[in-house]
Structures are given as structure tokens and as C-alpha cells.
Design an enzyme around this catalytic site. Structure first.
Site, PDB file in Angstrom:
ATOM      1  N   SER A  80     -10.958  -7.940   2.109  1.00 39.72           N
ATOM      2  CA  SER A  80      -9.658  -7.814   2.780  1.00 39.72           C
ATOM      3  C   SER A  80      -8.856  -8.890   2.455  1.00 39.72           C
ATOM      4  O   SER A  80      -9.299 -10.030   2.552  1.00 39.72           O
ATOM      5  CB  SER A  80      -9.861  -7.537   4.337  1.00 39.72           C
ATOM      6  OG  SER A  80      -8.473  -7.458   4.937  1.00 39.72           O
ATOM      7  N   SER A  81      -7.683  -8.566   1.940  1.00 43.58           N
ATOM      8  CA  SER A  81      -6.739  -9.717   1.719  1.00 43.58           C
ATOM      9  C   SER A  81      -7.035 -10.894   0.681  1.00 43.58           C
ATOM     10  O   SER A  81      -7.300 -10.379  -0.584  1.00 43.58           O
ATOM     11  CB  SER A  81      -6.207 -10.435   2.906  1.00 43.58           C
ATOM     12  OG  SER A  81      -4.766 -11.315   2.721  1.00 43.58           O
ATOM     13  N   SER A  82      -7.378 -12.092   1.154  1.00 41.49           N
ATOM     14  CA  SER A  82      -7.874 -13.058   0.205  1.00 41.49           C
ATOM     15  C   SER A  82      -9.190 -12.459  -0.400  1.00 41.49           C
ATOM     16  O   SER A  82      -9.506 -12.548  -1.723  1.00 41.49           O
ATOM     17  CB  SER A  82      -8.094 -14.150   0.744  1.00 41.49           C
ATOM     18  OG  SER A  82      -8.626 -15.115   0.061  1.00 41.49           O
ATOM     19  N   MET A 133      -8.386  -9.974  -2.787  1.00 42.19           N
ATOM     20  CA  MET A 133      -7.962 -10.528  -4.272  1.00 42.19           C
ATOM     21  C   MET A 133      -9.246 -11.133  -4.949  1.00 42.19           C
ATOM     22  O   MET A 133      -9.422 -10.813  -6.256  1.00 42.19           O
ATOM     23  CB  MET A 133      -7.174 -11.827  -4.115  1.00 42.19           C
ATOM     24  CG  MET A 133      -5.746 -11.307  -3.102  1.00 42.19           C
ATOM     25  SD  MET A 133      -4.956 -12.819  -2.525  1.00 42.19           S
ATOM     26  CE  MET A 133      -3.749 -12.069  -1.537  1.00 42.19           C
TER      27      MET A 133
END
Length: 427
Positions: A150-152, A155
Site C-alpha cells: 500500500s502506498s510506499s 510503489m
């Protein structure tokens, strides 16, 4: 939150695992979150936790589940559904904890030059060491290793699939960005990022080349990917879903036009690009994914669950019936993309049971994905058809659907709406 899933076992002596060269907190109760130390080469200085269900096959699959900035592995363990689903499906979960400060708290390194090279160092090497440790310790299946986050962590999911395509079979990236989106550490900083500043726009070829240049001699099968994003995300812009889709479809040599679109749940619009890339646009969602049920859909994409699509429509749609109607269309454009929300109101006196809405898309616009309807074709005169949950429009009631499209500068709304063959008023 149960004690069985959240209790961290105290170190009961220093049990040296000579085969792996690692010291861990005890494995006496496998179905507990356990921290592993000295798991191998760790240039990122990361922490590792592992969740091993009590019941599992002889060669279980592995899911690497990665938190967002400011979080950690134990937090993602307790705040997501991956470990509870591991109890059901018998796979091992690795929860890495990032240790590098990046202005948002501790985040996974997807910005440094070291992280972008195979074996270059930093967090990717540490994560592969975790996978190798678990493979040796729990006899996991090397052909069923998956990444998600999730998110970072989302990525880093795309990052790991680019740098180590031979390690991972598939990935599910929630609110992530394409590989090599961040130029350097300064570009990751809050308020100064070109990547997440809302203006990132590269060609599919440029995005694909970034992945291919990491391993120019790679000739194996690339891992497939599932991409999730909320349309109201104001931290990692929704437009980056389009950029990620362009990167991975280019890597696979696919068209940027989906082979199919549907809405498997209310507010979820899915685009499929062959069987290699899937996009999920979550209508109205902010920076808050994954939410309930999404982890199971990711596991199904990985091939772990063998479950059908979420909320399938078991019955054929009813035959469309004509009816008086009005339509309102609202466009939200950016750079070379846009979303358009369309509201159909039944202005007649009888219900509309099953609907198809034809409309003309402005020149230069092409639909990439949509929600609450299916679309065919993707440009010119388009027909949007209801999905199972919104087939009926009662008198004076409305249904809403929408789509994401690319454009060449013409951001006008669609026109010439007709519901089941009857022309609609607009307003």
C-alpha cells in the site's frame, strides 16, 4: 484484533538456525507474527516479520506484504487481511519494515540509484534476502512468490517486479507509482516531487524502456500485475494509475486499450489487458487502500484462492425497456487524461429494467476503463450497458456510471445520449 495474531513472542533463548544462519524468535507457535533477525544480506537495514499459518501445504506460496510510509510490518499485519487469509489458504506472509526516512516517516527506497539496479543494494536486496530465507526455512514454492503493498509498499511492489522479475510471479500494487518514477531522494520529498506532483506524463515506450533497461538480457516470463487506485486520492494522484498501466502494458507488448472492462463491485471499475495487467479504479476512494475484500481479489489474481470474481452476476441482465430520461455528464480533465461521470435519471412513469446508453465520444478521446457499466467500443459512438447491481432505474431515480479516457486536447463531454433507443435530454 486477536491475541493470537498480535502477540509478539519473547526471545526464548538464541535458537541458532545453522541451515539459514539466522536467529529468530521461536517458531513454537507458527500462527503468530514472528520477527526474524540476521536473515541474510540486508543493505537496507530493514526489519523482517513473518506469519506462518498452522495449516499449510508442503510447498506453500509466499506473499510479501509491504506497508505505507510511516508504518511498519506489524502494523500492516494487523491492519490488512493478508494474514487472516493466510490461515484460510495456507501461504506464508513476509512483512518487511522500512527503515529509511523520506519526509513521510520511514518509507521503502524506490528513489536511489542503488535500489534501481539488480543487486545494487538498499531495500530491494534486503527483501530478496527475506524471500530466500523463507524459502529455505519453510520449503516454500519458488514459483509462487508474490508482492503486494500500500502506498510506499505499492510503489515497492512495482519496483520489485521490475528489478527482480525472476523472483516474483505477480504483484498487486495499491496506490503505487510506476518503476523509476522518482528521480532521486529529493524528488521523493513532500511537496517537491515531480512524480507525485500531479504532472507526471511519459510515453508508454519511455516507461517500458525504464523496466527493460534494468535487466536488458532478461528473457524469462515477466510477472503479471494488478494496479489499484482511488479516484479521489490526493496524496498519490489518481492519474498515476494511467502511467503505471502504460508502463506494464508496454513491457508486455500490449495495447493501452483494455480487452475488457467491467464493474465487479459497486464503485470498482476494472480494466483487463490480456491476462497480464489489471487496473482497478475505486470510485470516490482516497488514499485508503486496500479496503475490505481487496486482498482476496489480489490473491485470486495471484492464483492462490481459486475463487471467482467478486460479486459475480449469476443471472443474465433483463431485457432493456424504453423510457424517458435525462442525462448529466461531468468531466474532470488533466494533461492527456480525464474522467467523466454520467448520471441517468428516469423521467418516465415506469421502471427501466435493464439499460443501454449510447453516446458519442468527442474526437480524440478513448476510454481506457470504467465503473458501474461495460463499454463497447472505446471511441466514437459508444454503448454503455448496465451491470448486475444497477439494471433497474425506478421512476424519478438515477444511476451513475463513469469512465477514464485519454484525450488529445479535446476535453468536451460526451453527447447525443439515448437510453434504450430513446433520446435523452441533457442538463
Amino acid at each position: 484484533m486477536t491475541a493470537r495474531r498480535t502477540t509478539f513472542l519473547a526471545l526464548l533463548g538464541s535458537a541458532l538456525l545453522t541451515a539459514a544462519g539466522a536467529v529468530i524468535t521461536p517458531a513454537a507457535s507458527a500462527a503468530s507474527l514472528t520477527e526474524v533477525t540476521n536473515f541474510g544480506d540486508n543493505p537496507g537495514g530493514m526489519r523482517m516479520h513473518v506469519y506462518v499459518p498452522d495449516t499449510r501445504p508442503a510447498n506453500p506460496a509466499v506473499v510479501v506484504a509491504m506497508h505505507g510510509c510511516g508504518g511498519n510490518g506489524p502494523g500492516f499485519h494487523s491492519g490488512s487481511e493478508f494474514s487472516s487469509l493466510a490461515d484460510r489458504y495456507g501461504y506464508v506472509v513476509i512483512y518487511p519494515s522500512a527503515q529509511q526516512e523520506a519526509g513521510f516517516g520511514k518509507c521503502f527506497d524506490t528513489w536511489s540509484e542503488a535500489s534501481k539496479r539488480r543487486g545494487g543494494g538498499s531495500d530491494p536486496v534486503s527483501i530478496v534476502s527475506m524471500v530466500n530465507y523463507v524459502k529455505q526455512r519453510y520449503n516454500t514454492d519458488p514459483n509462487r512468490v508474490f508482492a503486494t503493498g500500500s502506498s510506499s509498499g505499492g510503489m515497492m511492489t512495482q519496483h520489485m517486479l521490475a528489478v527482480y522479475p525472476d523472483v516474483f510471479k505477480a504483484g498487486a500494487s495499491f496506490m503505487g507509482v510506476p518503476f523509476n518514477c522518482f528521480a532521486n531522494a529529493a524528488d521523493y520529498a513532500p511537496g517537491r516531487s515531480q512524480c507525485t506532483g500531479g504532472s507526471m506524463n511519459r510515453t508508454p515506450q519511455q516507461w517500458g524502456d525504464a523496466v527493460r533497461q534494468v535487466n536488458p538480457g532478461f528473457s524469462g516470463t515477466r510477472p503479471k500485475i494488478q494496479l489499484w487506485h482511488g479516484t479521489a486520492d490526493n496524496l498519490v494522484p489518481y492519474s498515476l494509475l494511467q502511467e503505471s498501466m502504460e508502463q506494464w502494458t508496454n513491457v508486455f507488448g500490449l495495447s493501452q486499450t483494455p480487452t475488457s472492462t467491467d464493474s465487479p463491485r459497486a464503485g470498482w471499475n476494472r480494466g483487463k489487458y490480456s491476462d497480464k495487467v489489471e487496473t482497478y479504479s475505486i470510485q470516490g476512494a482516497g488514499h485508503s487502500l486496500p479496503s475490505g475484500g481487496m486482498a482476496a481479489v489480489a490473491l485470486d489474481f495471484f492464483g492462490i484462492t481459486g475463487t471467482p470474481d467478486p460479486d459475480p452476476d449469476p443471472d443474465p441482465d433483463p431485457e432493456p425497456t424504453p423510457g424517458a430520461c435525462s442525462v448529466r455528464a461531468v468531466v474532470n480533465p488533466w494533461n492527456n487524461g480525464l474522467t467523466e461521470s454520467v448520471t441517468i435519471t428516469n423521467t418516465g412513469t415506469t421502471p427501466v429494467n435493464g439499460w443501454s446508453l449510447t453516446f458519442t465520444l468527442p474526437s480524440g478521446q478513448t476510454i481506457g476503463s470504467g465503473w458501474n457499466a461495460t463499454f463497447s467500443p472505446s471511441s466514437g459512438q459508444v454503448t454503455a450497458r448496465n451491470v448486475g447491481h444497477n439494471a433497474t432505474i425506478s421512476p424519478s431515480r438515477s444511476v451513475e456510471f463513469g469512465f477514464q479516457a485519454t484525450h488529445n486536447g479535446n476535453t468536451a463531454a460526451a453527447s447525443a445520449f439515448a437510453l434504450n433507443g430513446a433520446t435523452c435530454s441533457t442538463g
